[in-house]
Design a protein around this motif. Structure first.
Motif, PDB file in Angstrom:
ATOM      1  N   UNK A   1      25.944  36.919  -4.992  1.00  0.00           N
ATOM      2  CA  UNK A   1      26.619  35.633  -4.780  1.00  0.00           C
ATOM      3  C   UNK A   1      27.407  35.226  -6.018  1.00  0.00           C
ATOM      4  N   UNK A   2      26.772  35.345  -7.181  1.00  0.00           N
ATOM      5  CA  UNK A   2      27.445  34.986  -8.427  1.00  0.00           C
ATOM      6  C   UNK A   2      28.602  35.943  -8.695  1.00  0.00           C
ATOM      7  N   UNK A   3      28.378  37.235  -8.443  1.00  0.00           N
ATOM      8  CA  UNK A   3      29.425  38.233  -8.697  1.00  0.00           C
ATOM      9  C   UNK A   3      30.654  37.980  -7.840  1.00  0.00           C
ATOM     10  N   UNK A   4      30.456  37.615  -6.575  1.00  0.00           N
ATOM     11  CA  UNK A   4      31.597  37.395  -5.681  1.00  0.00           C
ATOM     12  C   UNK A   4      32.444  36.221  -6.149  1.00  0.00           C
ATOM     13  N   UNK A   5      31.811  35.232  -6.781  1.00  0.00           N
ATOM     14  CA  UNK A   5      32.536  34.065  -7.273  1.00  0.00           C
ATOM     15  C   UNK A   5      33.128  34.327  -8.664  1.00  0.00           C
ATOM     16  N   UNK A   6      32.351  34.974  -9.523  1.00  0.00           N
ATOM     17  CA  UNK A   6      32.803  35.255 -10.876  1.00  0.00           C
ATOM     18  C   UNK A   6      33.993  36.222 -10.863  1.00  0.00           C
ATOM     19  N   UNK A   7      34.002  37.169  -9.926  1.00  0.00           N
ATOM     20  CA  UNK A   7      35.075  38.163  -9.873  1.00  0.00           C
ATOM     21  C   UNK A   7      36.430  37.517  -9.594  1.00  0.00           C
ATOM     22  N   UNK A   8      36.421  36.356  -8.924  1.00  0.00           N
ATOM     23  CA  UNK A   8      37.675  35.633  -8.682  1.00  0.00           C
ATOM     24  C   UNK A   8      38.311  35.255 -10.008  1.00  0.00           C
ATOM     25  N   UNK A   9      37.500  34.735 -10.917  1.00  0.00           N
ATOM     26  CA  UNK A   9      38.037  34.295 -12.192  1.00  0.00           C
ATOM     27  C   UNK A   9      38.313  35.476 -13.124  1.00  0.00           C
ATOM     28  N   UNK A  10      37.551  36.552 -12.974  1.00  0.00           N
ATOM     29  CA  UNK A  10      37.861  37.765 -13.728  1.00  0.00           C
ATOM     30  C   UNK A  10      39.215  38.310 -13.280  1.00  0.00           C
ATOM     31  N   UNK A  11      39.473  38.250 -11.975  1.00  0.00           N
ATOM     32  CA  UNK A  11      40.762  38.716 -11.450  1.00  0.00           C
ATOM     33  C   UNK A  11      41.906  37.927 -12.069  1.00  0.00           C
ATOM     34  N   UNK A  12      41.707  36.622 -12.210  1.00  0.00           N
ATOM     35  CA  UNK A  12      42.742  35.783 -12.821  1.00  0.00           C
ATOM     36  C   UNK A  12      42.943  36.141 -14.283  1.00  0.00           C
ATOM     37  N   UNK A  13      41.834  36.440 -14.965  1.00  0.00           N
ATOM     38  CA  UNK A  13      41.920  36.841 -16.364  1.00  0.00           C
ATOM     39  C   UNK A  13      42.691  38.153 -16.486  1.00  0.00           C
ATOM     40  N   UNK A  14      42.362  39.112 -15.622  1.00  0.00           N
ATOM     41  CA  UNK A  14      43.045  40.408 -15.648  1.00  0.00           C
ATOM     42  C   UNK A  14      44.527  40.235 -15.339  1.00  0.00           C
ATOM     43  N   UNK A  15      44.837  39.387 -14.364  1.00  0.00           N
ATOM     44  CA  UNK A  15      46.233  39.147 -14.009  1.00  0.00           C
ATOM     45  C   UNK A  15      46.997  38.558 -15.189  1.00  0.00           C
ATOM     46  N   UNK A  16      46.352  37.650 -15.916  1.00  0.00           N
ATOM     47  CA  UNK A  16      46.994  37.042 -17.080  1.00  0.00           C
ATOM     48  C   UNK A  16      47.301  38.085 -18.145  1.00  0.00           C
ATOM     49  N   UNK A  17      46.463  39.104 -18.207  1.00  0.00           N
ATOM     50  CA  UNK A  17      46.669  40.167 -19.197  1.00  0.00           C
ATOM     51  C   UNK A  17      47.632  41.248 -18.712  1.00  0.00           C
ATOM     52  N   UNK A  18      48.112  41.100 -17.470  1.00  0.00           N
ATOM     53  CA  UNK A  18      49.010  42.111 -16.918  1.00  0.00           C
ATOM     54  C   UNK A  18      50.467  41.855 -17.273  1.00  0.00           C
ATOM     55  N   UNK A  19      50.710  40.764 -17.998  1.00  0.00           N
ATOM     56  CA  UNK A  19      52.075  40.469 -18.443  1.00  0.00           C
ATOM     57  C   UNK A  19      52.576  41.636 -19.299  1.00  0.00           C
ATOM     58  N   UNK A  20      53.747  42.152 -19.011  1.00  0.00           N
ATOM     59  CA  UNK A  20      54.267  43.285 -19.792  1.00  0.00           C
ATOM     60  C   UNK A  20      54.241  43.007 -21.292  1.00  0.00           C
ATOM     61  N   UNK A  21      53.798  44.000 -22.034  1.00  0.00           N
ATOM     62  CA  UNK A  21      53.743  43.918 -23.498  1.00  0.00           C
ATOM     63  C   UNK A  21      52.958  42.701 -23.974  1.00  0.00           C
ATOM     64  N   UNK A  22      51.847  42.416 -23.287  1.00  0.00           N
ATOM     65  CA  UNK A  22      51.049  41.239 -23.657  1.00  0.00           C
ATOM     66  C   UNK A  22      50.525  41.351 -25.086  1.00  0.00           C
ATOM     67  N   UNK A  23      50.083  42.533 -25.459  1.00  0.00           N
ATOM     68  CA  UNK A  23      49.642  42.748 -26.827  1.00  0.00           C
ATOM     69  C   UNK A  23      48.294  42.138 -27.146  1.00  0.00           C
ATOM     70  N   UNK A  24      47.831  42.424 -28.352  1.00  0.00           N
ATOM     71  CA  UNK A  24      46.502  41.999 -28.774  1.00  0.00           C
ATOM     72  C   UNK A  24      46.402  40.486 -28.955  1.00  0.00           C
ATOM     73  N   UNK A  25      47.456  39.857 -29.472  1.00  0.00           N
ATOM     74  CA  UNK A  25      47.391  38.420 -29.763  1.00  0.00           C
ATOM     75  C   UNK A  25      47.218  37.606 -28.494  1.00  0.00           C
ATOM     76  N   UNK A  26      48.065  37.864 -27.489  1.00  0.00           N
ATOM     77  CA  UNK A  26      47.966  37.110 -26.247  1.00  0.00           C
ATOM     78  C   UNK A  26      46.689  37.474 -25.493  1.00  0.00           C
TER      79      UNK A  26
END
Length: 282
Positions: free
Chosen positions: A210-235
């Motif tokens: 139950x927790x995993x199904x809900x937490x994965x939603x926000x992990x997906x958003x985190x991963x998407x935020x990091x998918x910006x081209x050339x995000x780099x270490x700082x961002x």
């Protein structure tokens, strides 16, 4: 017969102010909005650009990360303050900044290597966040050696994460908490009854799912935020800092409410909570 004072006594001004801060944290803007403000792009659009197999990798990494946290929780039960840094005597205030810096470091690596780093980065990041949540719980008077407290700390990771088609997506804190409370209660009961042998119980596994199904939603958003081209270490570090800050706020709010409930009773605190208006919420 007069009503029981603990239920009917109004909160002191100091406690009402604490409850107001708790509600502000619990009803704060969503992680989606916070991440979008950092990277300057809508998260929904970025999620649509993720590879087809990304969600499967995210779900697998989320399950692994939460299982690692659960193992830590089970090892600490009943061992006392000598069991390690997680159980060290509580400081006056939780070490939020220290945990943020640690998570920012893992985010820098994730920003550099992208989705490929997720199976390694997420368990480390989630464990650090779980330690921070435990630290916050302890600062609000919780006994982190108790089964219920450990599961409440894990539950924080599942608060605020809902699918877009989830009927509970826009519901308030008490309704979301109530929806998760039954699975927490069942898992707590089985571990209390069976001891550590209960770590593979049906109730505990269902709670984790139950927790995993809900937490994965926000992990997906985190991963998407990091998918910006050339995000780099700082961002990447900035995204992770926003990520842990979001859950630290949720933890502060949740465990403040629980502290006040121990003093005034659940009904009185919920009534007071409903009277508070929060600006700029969800």
């Amino acid at each position: 017969m007069e009503p029981t004072p603990i239920i009917t006594s109004p909160l002191t001004p100091e406690d009402f102010a604490a409850l107001s801060r708790a509600k502000e944290a619990l009803e704060s803007p969503t992680l989606t909005m916070k991440l979008a403000s950092v990277i300057g792009a809508p998260i929904e659009k970025l999620m649509g650009r993720l590879p087809g197999a990304a969600q499967e990798k995210i779900d697998e990494a989320t399950q692994l990360a939460l299982k690692k946290c659960l193992q830590i929780a089970l090892r600490t039960l009943g061992k006392g303050a000598s069991a390690g840094s997680l159980l060290a005597p509580p400081p006056d205030k939780p070490s939020n900044l220290l945990h943020k810096l640690a998570v920012a470091t893992t985010g820098a690596a994730g920003g550099a290597f992208g989705l490929f780093a997720l199976p390694v980065e997420l368990p480390v990041t989630t464990t650090l966040m779980f330690r921070s949540i435990c630290d916050i719980a302890r600062s609000e008077g919780e006994d982190v050696h108790r089964v219920d407290t450990q599961l409440q700390c894990l539950m924080v990771l599942g608060m605020g994460g809902t699918r877009r088609d989830d009927d509970n997506a826009d519901l308030g804190y008490f309704i979301v908490r109530g929806a998760l409370a039954q699975s927490v209660s069942r898992a707590t009961s089985e571990i209390t009854t069976k001891g550590l042998a209960g770590h593979g119980s049906t109730a505990l596994l269902k709670f984790l799912q139950t927790i995993a199904s809900r937490f994965s939603v926000q992990v997906s958003e985190q991963v998407a935020a990091k998918s910006v081209p050339a995000i780099g270490a700082v961002l990447g570090a900035m995204v992770n800092t926003v990520f842990i800050d979001h859950f630290q706020q949720m933890a502060h709010g949740h465990f403040t409410v629980r502290r006040l409930e121990r003093q005034y009773g659940t009904a009185a605190v919920e009534r007071a909570y409903q009277t508070i208006e929060v600006m700029g919420g969800r």
